[in-house]
Scaffold this active site. Structure first.
Site, PDB file in Angstrom:
ATOM      1  CG  ASP A  11      -2.068   0.895   1.152  1.00 21.81           C
ATOM      2  OD1 ASP A  11      -3.193   0.420   1.319  1.00 21.81           O
ATOM      3  OD2 ASP A  11      -1.860   2.095   0.903  1.00 21.81           O
ATOM      4  CG  ASP A 126      -3.559   3.627  -2.975  1.00 25.99           C
ATOM      5  OD1 ASP A 126      -4.399   2.754  -3.219  1.00 25.99           O
ATOM      6  OD2 ASP A 126      -3.548   4.280  -1.925  1.00 25.99           O
ATOM      7  CD  GLU A 127      -5.326  -1.213  -1.574  1.00 25.24           C
ATOM      8  OE1 GLU A 127      -5.523  -2.338  -1.122  1.00 25.24           O
ATOM      9  OE2 GLU A 127      -5.713  -0.179  -1.009  1.00 25.24           O
TER      10      GLU A 127
END
Length: 382
Positions: A11, A126-127
């Site tokens: 993350d 974003d992960e």
DNA sequence: CTGTCATTAGTCAGACAG
DNA sequence: ATTACTGTCTGACTAATG
């Protein structure tokens, strides 16, 4: 031959805000908030000094998209209304979201991870999940190497959890944020997972959490101790059994490295609530614009759709959707407009409207030459 | 012939997430 | 008073089909 699975969740730390700080390093250490429809880009004054907008100068609709850890310390978190956050942190810097930049850095960090570990599942901008099972390197060294690759490629930090499954890794990547590595084995579940709040489990949201609280279940450990029949009685068979499994740290979902989209949509919230009669022209224009943009999206991504749907959010925040499945696939804006117009006839129009959306589902790869829509004059929906 | 049951498609709402 | 946008999944319900 079967080795135990080893799954990582990575993350990015305060991703949007951190990308902005790459452009504006002078803001490092300050409370910074990204978001807002009317947020003002920094300007340069006569002395060549950058001028940033402050939260207390903001007026209008909009929510916090991301905040730096300094802003979070003042109580400003994602999803919070900007007007409310301005009360908590009036002097915080406000920047408009720049999704192109975020997508750019998203591609960079994912490519960097792929160069270290090839089995990557995309989970949004974003992960990611990473299957490390087949890599011959111990978890701490591997996690450090992945983090280094991400920093080398982007200048950004991330946090990683490494455990036997996705469920636990997702929880663990959050345990030592920012810039952390958490490695956990099943025998550590009682000590490290069970004390955590039940809502830390991905899939237990506000509603389920509140229901659990009403049963006096607050932690994952309490959930694990709850009789499964009680969970089934309260949540239904599927969810009840699932709650029992995840509370014990059980999850066998695979890391999925490829997938096709199920739907593509466009929606927009208006500057002010619009009245179906009084603002008819504006509504029609926005509606047509959404349909055209959705058509562009479909064409660009190479899909055709057989189910077109609309979404309205009224002034009181109630949401209605309607959809229509067509006899044939369509992909151009005009055809979408026509189908969406049919849906629009079926919704109540007593209240003012604050949001309008259009969605394309039942997707299939588009045949190269889409049939242009009949040029017949479509009747105006509003 | 009628009723029931299983199955599937379609529709809509709602929860959840990044 | 304030509450984005995009997308996935599931449950409930109805209708059609056999």
């Amino acid at each position: 031959m079967d080795r135990p699975r080893r799954i990582a969740h990575l993350d990015m730390d305060a991703f949007f805000a951190s990308v902005e700080l790459l452009s504006f390093p002078e803001l490092i250490g300050h409370p910074v908030v990204v978001g807002g429809r009317n947020a003002i880009l920094p300007t340069t004054d006569a002395q060549g000094q950058k001028q940033f907008a402050r939260l207390n100068q903001y007026a209008g609709r909009g929510v916090v998209t991301t905040s730096t850890y300094e802003a979070r310390a003042l109580g400003v978190f994602s999803g919070m209304g900007l007007m409310k956050s301005a009360i908590l942190a009036p002097e915080a810097i406000l920047l408009p979201a720049n999704f192109e930049a975020y997508r750019h850095y998203s591609r960079l960090f994912k490519a960097a991870v792929l160069s270290v570990a090839p089995q990557v599942e995309d989970r949004g901008i974003d992960e990611i999940y990473i299957d490390l099972t087949d890599i011959d390197e111990d978890s701490p060294a591997l996690a450090r190497r992945i983090k280094q690759a991400v920093t080398d490629a982007t200048g950004l930090s991330c946090s990683i959890g490494v455990t036997p499954n996705k469920l636990l890794s997702k929880i663990c990547s959050d345990l030592d944020k920012p810039d952390g590595i958490t490695i956990l084995s099943v025998d550590e579940i009682p000590g490290r997972i069970w004390p955590l709040a039940a809502k830390k489990i991905n899939g237990i949201g506000p509603k389920a959490n509140q229901k659990l609280a009403s049963m006096n279940i607050h932690t994952i450990g309490e959930l694990a101790a709850a009789p499964v029949e009680m969970l089934v009685a309260q949540f239904g068979r599927t969810t009840g059994l699932w709650l029992n499994r995840v509370a014990h740290g059980l999850d066998d979902r695979p890391v999925v490295t490829e997938s096709e989209p199920k739907s593509i949509s466009r929606e927009t919230t208006f500057e002010r609530d619009l009245h179906v009669k009084h603002d008819r022209a504006m509504l029609t224009e926005i509606f047509t614009g959404l349909c055209m943009r959705l058509g562009d999206d479909l064409a660009r991504k190479g899909y055709a759709s057989r189910t077109i749907g609309i979404k309205l959010k009224y002034a009181d925040f109630t949401v209605v959707t309607r959809d229509l499945t067509l006899p044939v696939d369509i992909s151009d804006g005009a055809a979408i407009r026509k189908a969406a117009g049919e849906c629009l006839r079926r919704v109540p129009i007593q209240q003012k409207i604050r949001l309008l959306g259009v969605r394309a589902g039942s997707l299939s790869p588009a045949c190269a030459q889409a049939i242009p829509a009949g040029s017949g004059q479509a009747d105006l929906p509003f």
